[in-house]
Design a protein around this motif. Sequence first.
Motif, PDB file in Angstrom:
ATOM      1  N   ALA A   5       0.869  -1.166   0.000  1.00  0.00           N
ATOM      2  CA  ALA A   5       0.000   0.000   0.000  1.00  0.00           C
ATOM      3  C   ALA A   5       0.907   1.217   0.000  1.00  0.00           C
ATOM      4  O   ALA A   5       1.867   1.269   0.760  1.00  0.00           O
ATOM      5  N   ASP A   6       0.623   2.195  -0.862  1.00  0.00           N
ATOM      6  CA  ASP A   6       1.476   3.377  -0.872  1.00  0.00           C
ATOM      7  C   ASP A   6       1.214   4.222   0.379  1.00  0.00           C
ATOM      8  O   ASP A   6       0.288   3.954   1.155  1.00  0.00           O
ATOM      9  N   TRP A   8       0.131   7.192   0.891  1.00  0.00           N
ATOM     10  CA  TRP A   8      -1.162   7.881   0.965  1.00  0.00           C
ATOM     11  C   TRP A   8      -2.217   6.937   1.543  1.00  0.00           C
ATOM     12  O   TRP A   8      -2.973   7.307   2.431  1.00  0.00           O
ATOM     13  N   GLN A   9      -2.236   5.706   1.055  1.00  0.00           N
ATOM     14  CA  GLN A   9      -3.188   4.720   1.566  1.00  0.00           C
ATOM     15  C   GLN A   9      -2.893   4.391   3.031  1.00  0.00           C
ATOM     16  O   GLN A   9      -3.808   4.295   3.847  1.00  0.00           O
ATOM     17  N   ALA A  12      -4.123   7.216   5.188  1.00  0.00           N
ATOM     18  CA  ALA A  12      -5.584   7.186   5.309  1.00  0.00           C
ATOM     19  C   ALA A  12      -6.033   6.089   6.269  1.00  0.00           C
ATOM     20  O   ALA A  12      -6.909   6.305   7.119  1.00  0.00           O
ATOM     21  N   GLU A  13      -5.412   4.929   6.160  1.00  0.00           N
ATOM     22  CA  GLU A  13      -5.772   3.826   7.054  1.00  0.00           C
ATOM     23  C   GLU A  13      -5.387   4.138   8.507  1.00  0.00           C
ATOM     24  O   GLU A  13      -6.125   3.790   9.437  1.00  0.00           O
TER      25      GLU A  13
END
Length: 173
Positions: A5-6, A8-9, A12-13
């Motif tokens: 997951a990059d 940014w992801q 967000a998580e």
Amino acid sequence: MGNYADFWQVTAEALDFAVRQHHLEPSGEKRDRLLQSFLTLEPWPDAKEALLQMKAAGLRLAFLSNFTAAMLDACVKHAGLEGIFEAHLSTDRVRAFKPDPRAYQMGVDAFELPRAQIGFAAFGGWDAAGAKAFGYPTFWVNRVQAPLENLGAAADASGNSLHELAVFVKHSA
């Protein structure tokens, strides 16, 4: 390389987890505003002047960050730091976050220099330890004067400003 997951992801998580952990329920608009704040981070007051001085002294500068390329580009633009850095090296290129050695190898590949000839400025103790273990001469910009972590490697020097970094680089050359 498994699931990736990059940043940014991941960010967000992490935000979603923190919201659940604290029993908060921010609206989609508040969540989006919090995430967007990662694209408009303010530089430290000494950053632009010190970076321009290092560049004027002939140093080649690059970011090597876990941020995505889009996050790095947005932050540099917002901070008014365009044109200072040769490269924005996002760990997305190697699909591995720092302190994975594949992330640090990007600097060697970008500058086409041996790691011993690339000075690395870290802003977290964990990153300083990772860069030093990789073989970079390392300076920890320890702005909050955090204690040294027991990670098996430590920066060659540390200070709390980019001006101190510039002195380190000047004396290391």
